[in-house]
Design a protein around this motif. Structure first.
Motif, PDB file in Angstrom:
ATOM      1  N   ILE A  22      -4.056 -11.585  25.673  1.00 42.51           N
ATOM      2  CA  ILE A  22      -4.135 -10.035  26.194  1.00 42.51           C
ATOM      3  C   ILE A  22      -3.268 -10.667  27.349  1.00 42.51           C
ATOM      4  O   ILE A  22      -4.242 -11.745  28.425  1.00 42.51           O
ATOM      5  CB  ILE A  22      -5.435  -9.358  25.894  1.00 42.51           C
ATOM      6  CG1 ILE A  22      -4.453  -8.053  26.832  1.00 42.51           C
ATOM      7  CG2 ILE A  22      -6.148  -9.547  27.126  1.00 42.51           C
ATOM      8  CD1 ILE A  22      -5.635  -6.805  27.063  1.00 42.51           C
ATOM      9  N   HIS A  23      -2.985  -9.901  28.283  1.00 40.92           N
ATOM     10  CA  HIS A  23      -2.371 -10.316  29.422  1.00 40.92           C
ATOM     11  C   HIS A  23      -2.435  -9.294  30.714  1.00 40.92           C
ATOM     12  O   HIS A  23      -2.311  -8.237  29.997  1.00 40.92           O
ATOM     13  CB  HIS A  23      -0.425 -11.116  29.119  1.00 40.92           C
ATOM     14  CG  HIS A  23      -0.299 -12.074  28.349  1.00 40.92           C
ATOM     15  ND1 HIS A  23       0.042 -13.012  28.652  1.00 40.92           N
ATOM     16  CD2 HIS A  23      -0.118 -11.921  26.931  1.00 40.92           C
ATOM     17  CE1 HIS A  23       0.832 -13.938  28.194  1.00 40.92           C
ATOM     18  NE2 HIS A  23      -0.280 -13.394  26.990  1.00 40.92           N
ATOM     19  N   LEU A  36       8.411  -5.861  35.808  1.00 43.22           N
ATOM     20  CA  LEU A  36       8.079  -5.711  34.517  1.00 43.22           C
ATOM     21  C   LEU A  36       8.862  -6.378  33.644  1.00 43.22           C
ATOM     22  O   LEU A  36       8.883  -6.779  32.791  1.00 43.22           O
ATOM     23  CB  LEU A  36       8.008  -3.891  34.488  1.00 43.22           C
ATOM     24  CG  LEU A  36       6.305  -3.636  35.224  1.00 43.22           C
ATOM     25  CD1 LEU A  36       7.340  -2.146  35.039  1.00 43.22           C
ATOM     26  CD2 LEU A  36       5.821  -3.818  34.805  1.00 43.22           C
ATOM     27  N   LEU A  37      10.608  -6.097  34.291  1.00 47.48           N
ATOM     28  CA  LEU A  37      11.232  -7.002  33.319  1.00 47.48           C
ATOM     29  C   LEU A  37      11.655  -8.118  32.629  1.00 47.48           C
ATOM     30  O   LEU A  37      11.841  -9.098  31.837  1.00 47.48           O
ATOM     31  CB  LEU A  37      12.802  -6.646  33.638  1.00 47.48           C
ATOM     32  CG  LEU A  37      13.314  -4.784  33.713  1.00 47.48           C
ATOM     33  CD1 LEU A  37      15.247  -5.126  34.038  1.00 47.48           C
ATOM     34  CD2 LEU A  37      13.107  -4.436  31.999  1.00 47.48           C
ATOM     35  N   LYS A  38      11.095  -8.854  33.833  1.00 49.06           N
ATOM     36  CA  LYS A  38      11.059 -10.708  33.978  1.00 49.06           C
ATOM     37  C   LYS A  38       9.698 -10.438  33.533  1.00 49.06           C
ATOM     38  O   LYS A  38       9.696 -11.368  32.170  1.00 49.06           O
ATOM     39  CB  LYS A  38      10.929 -11.037  35.436  1.00 49.06           C
ATOM     40  CG  LYS A  38      12.137 -11.025  36.681  1.00 49.06           C
ATOM     41  CD  LYS A  38      12.070 -10.797  37.420  1.00 49.06           C
ATOM     42  CE  LYS A  38      13.412 -10.759  38.697  1.00 49.06           C
ATOM     43  NZ  LYS A  38      13.283 -11.686  40.135  1.00 49.06           N
ATOM     44  N   ILE A  39       8.064  -9.909  33.243  1.00 44.14           N
ATOM     45  CA  ILE A  39       7.661  -9.910  32.885  1.00 44.14           C
ATOM     46  C   ILE A  39       7.639  -9.917  30.817  1.00 44.14           C
ATOM     47  O   ILE A  39       7.447 -11.033  30.292  1.00 44.14           O
ATOM     48  CB  ILE A  39       6.372  -9.478  32.998  1.00 44.14           C
ATOM     49  CG1 ILE A  39       6.091 -10.101  34.230  1.00 44.14           C
ATOM     50  CG2 ILE A  39       4.700  -9.468  31.549  1.00 44.14           C
ATOM     51  CD1 ILE A  39       4.649  -8.852  34.791  1.00 44.14           C
ATOM     52  N   ALA A  42      10.410 -12.910  29.240  1.00 40.95           N
ATOM     53  CA  ALA A  42       9.464 -13.966  29.371  1.00 40.95           C
ATOM     54  C   ALA A  42       8.238 -13.969  28.458  1.00 40.95           C
ATOM     55  O   ALA A  42       8.095 -15.470  28.141  1.00 40.95           O
ATOM     56  CB  ALA A  42       8.500 -14.929  30.746  1.00 40.95           C
ATOM     57  N   ASN A  43       7.456 -13.453  28.033  1.00 44.24           N
ATOM     58  CA  ASN A  43       6.962 -13.499  26.715  1.00 44.24           C
ATOM     59  C   ASN A  43       7.220 -12.630  25.898  1.00 44.24           C
ATOM     60  O   ASN A  43       8.342 -11.302  25.679  1.00 44.24           O
ATOM     61  CB  ASN A  43       5.556 -12.421  28.089  1.00 44.24           C
ATOM     62  CG  ASN A  43       4.739 -13.431  28.724  1.00 44.24           C
ATOM     63  OD1 ASN A  43       4.095 -14.220  28.473  1.00 44.24           O
ATOM     64  ND2 ASN A  43       5.531 -13.096  29.857  1.00 44.24           N
ATOM     65  N   GLU A  70      11.797  -1.925  21.061  1.00 39.05           N
ATOM     66  CA  GLU A  70      10.898  -3.609  20.293  1.00 39.05           C
ATOM     67  C   GLU A  70       9.714  -3.913  20.173  1.00 39.05           C
ATOM     68  O   GLU A  70       9.337  -4.552  19.194  1.00 39.05           O
ATOM     69  CB  GLU A  70      11.906  -5.201  20.960  1.00 39.05           C
ATOM     70  CG  GLU A  70      13.426  -4.821  21.573  1.00 39.05           C
ATOM     71  CD  GLU A  70      13.957  -5.351  22.353  1.00 39.05           C
ATOM     72  OE1 GLU A  70      12.801  -7.221  22.436  1.00 39.05           O
ATOM     73  OE2 GLU A  70      15.006  -6.189  21.842  1.00 39.05           O
ATOM     74  N   LEU A  71       8.531  -2.882  20.835  1.00 42.75           N
ATOM     75  CA  LEU A  71       7.611  -3.658  20.610  1.00 42.75           C
ATOM     76  C   LEU A  71       6.942  -2.833  20.045  1.00 42.75           C
ATOM     77  O   LEU A  71       7.185  -1.576  19.210  1.00 42.75           O
ATOM     78  CB  LEU A  71       6.271  -2.513  22.024  1.00 42.75           C
ATOM     79  CG  LEU A  71       6.780  -3.435  23.263  1.00 42.75           C
ATOM     80  CD1 LEU A  71       6.177  -2.981  24.049  1.00 42.75           C
ATOM     81  CD2 LEU A  71       6.708  -5.318  22.766  1.00 42.75           C
ATOM     82  N   LYS A  72       5.064  -2.538  18.614  1.00 44.09           N
ATOM     83  CA  LYS A  72       5.279  -1.943  17.777  1.00 44.09           C
ATOM     84  C   LYS A  72       4.045  -0.933  18.058  1.00 44.09           C
ATOM     85  O   LYS A  72       5.203   0.070  17.238  1.00 44.09           O
ATOM     86  CB  LYS A  72       4.392  -3.085  16.747  1.00 44.09           C
ATOM     87  CG  LYS A  72       4.193  -4.255  16.038  1.00 44.09           C
ATOM     88  CD  LYS A  72       3.404  -5.197  15.524  1.00 44.09           C
ATOM     89  CE  LYS A  72       3.956  -5.972  14.701  1.00 44.09           C
ATOM     90  NZ  LYS A  72       2.153  -6.635  14.690  1.00 44.09           N
TER      91      LYS A  72
END
Length: 456
Positions: A22-23, A36-39, A42-43, A70-72
């Motif tokens: 978890i991040h 937020l976009l960069k994070i 990058a992951n 794109e996230l579940k």
């Protein structure tokens, strides 16, 4: 979310239970769309937990929406997600899930739902929880969520029977059993001076979901009408206040459409705050309402004062000029396609509370009424061009422009006009009305009508 909040704890232990990493967002990093976009880029995330404000930031670009899609799973908590924002995300294929709980009682409900069920903003009871839930009525189709003694994660009570009243108000789904939509906190409700009640959370959410608005807080407790404090987005920092109002006003107009007439906000009741101002808010990012009102008390008072003051020299109109001024004002306010006749009743033409407030404000800014005050309900009390213009003239010259009808005659006229039944009232001087009744009848025709109908 901080780990000392229920939502943060739940998210943390979900990851442990699923044996997933978890991040946590760096609290020292400004919470912005670009960061937020960069994070995200990058992951390789599968699930996102956040407050609605982060969803708003990401939704400001199609790239952000695509990343969420794109996230579940995208789960929000901490405060309500505005319907407009959530609908945009769901329509773009985002699997949006609401989470409801409280530190005092733990996690309670989520909006996990079957495929094809689009009611993302309705959390669902489950069999283990239902025996410990009590829904207490709190007005028209609103219910407070109360957690009963025995619920395993309840650590606090607020009732003698051991129950905990959350002060959170919900609305049941019209067709899905045990599905509830969070509406507002019980203590968010604003009561106007006339007793009308308005919960501003939905309106604030609609306005706040616009990319040009950082924060929106409605005020007006104990007043005749509402106003709103707006914190513009940082991107508008170089604009003048008038330019910002031009940009934001359509958003407020749109929010007004879903509100009752008495709760709509006029342009001159919008108060802009500095884009970088500090204001009271919780760790979840939601405003602390009463502290917000207290911090900006002077700005609120000034907003009402400015709405009733004029920057121009007041004009001493004669009666024909007042009639023309009133005629133009009514025509403009109603956007009437045909000329309004001098004796036409404003409200039969569809004039609502907000428009009446706007008319009163315009009168105060233009018309010299001497040292007199203009009642809050003046447009309701003098509901035609001829009546209103004559009354305004009488305020300045100190006498009635038209002969005043007797109380009995007013009652007879109202009965003839508004009732299908006949009430005969003697005009004999031997009949005396009580002083308090005469005062009511002489000041407010709407109250006249209510009283007469109750007699009939």
């Amino acid at each position: 979310m901080p780990l000392f909040h229920n939502y943060g704890i739940c998210s943390f232990f979900r990851a442990i239970h699923c044996r997933k990493s978890i991040h946590f967002y760096n609290a020292e990093l400004p919470l912005t769309h670009d960061n937020l976009l960069k994070i995200f880029q990058a992951n390789d995330f599968e699930i996102f937990y956040g407050v609605p404000y982060t969803l708003k930031l990401l939704s400001e670009s199609q790239t952000g929406i695509d990343l969420l899609q794109e996230l579940k799973l995208v789960m929000y908590g901490g405060s309500a997600c505005p319907d407009d924002l959530g609908n945009i995300l769901v329509e773009n294929g985002v699997n949006l899930i609401g989470h409801y709980g409280a530190t005092e009682v733990g996690q309670l409900m989520t909006s996990f739902r079957p495929k094809g069920d689009k009611a993302w903003n309705y959390v669902r009871e489950h069999d283990a929880l239902s025996p410990y839930l009590r829904w207490e009525p709190r007005g028209s189709d609103l219910y407070e969520c109360v957690i009963l003694e025995g619920w395993p994660s309840k650590v606090q009570s607020s009732r003698p029977d051991g129950a905990y009243a959350t002060k959170d108000l919900f609305e049941p789904h019209p067709s899905i059993p045990r599905a509830w939509k969070y509406i507002a906190r019980l203590d968010d409700t604003i009561v106007l001076v006339n007793g009308e009640k308005f919960n501003p959370v939905e309106m604030e959410g609609r306005i706040r979901s616009d990319k040009n608005v950082t924060e929106a807080v409605v005020f007006g407790a104990g007043r005749a009408h509402l106003g709103i404090l707006l914190v513009p987005a940082a991107g508008l920092a170089t604009h003048t206040n008038e330019e910002i109002l031009d940009i934001i006003w359509p958003v407020v107009e749109f929010a007004n459409k879903s509100a009752d007439a008495f709760a709509r906000i006029s342009r001159d009741m919008i108060r802009l705050l500095p884009h970088d101002c500090a204001y009271p808010r919780t760790d979840k990012g939601s405003i602390i309402r009463q502290a917000f009102y207290q911090k900006f008390k002077a700005e609120i008072e000034e907003t009402y004062d400015l709405a009733e003051s004029s920057s121009e020299e007041l004009v001493q109109f004669d009666l024909p000029e007042l009639q023309q001024f009133t005629r133009d004002l009514v025509q403009r306010t109603l956007e009437a396609p045909t000329p309004v006749q001098d004796d036409e009743d404003f409200f039969s033409l569809g004039l609502d509370s907000l428009q009446a407030i706007q008319m009163r404000s315009e009168i105060l800014k233009k018309v010299d009424i001497g040292e007199n005050k203009l009642g809050q309900q003046i447009v309701f009390e003098q509901p035609s061009i001829s009546k209103l213009s004559s009354f305004l003239l009488s305020l300045r010259i100190g006498s009635d422009a038209n002969e005043k009808m007797s109380i009995e005659q007013q009652m007879e006229n109202l009965v003839m006009r508004y009732s299908t039944e006949t009430l005969s009232i003697s005009t004999s001087s031997s009949i005396a009305l009580p002083a308090h009744l005469e005062l009511i009848l002489s000041q407010n025709w709407l109250l006249d009508l209510m009283l007469i109908k109750s007699i009939v």
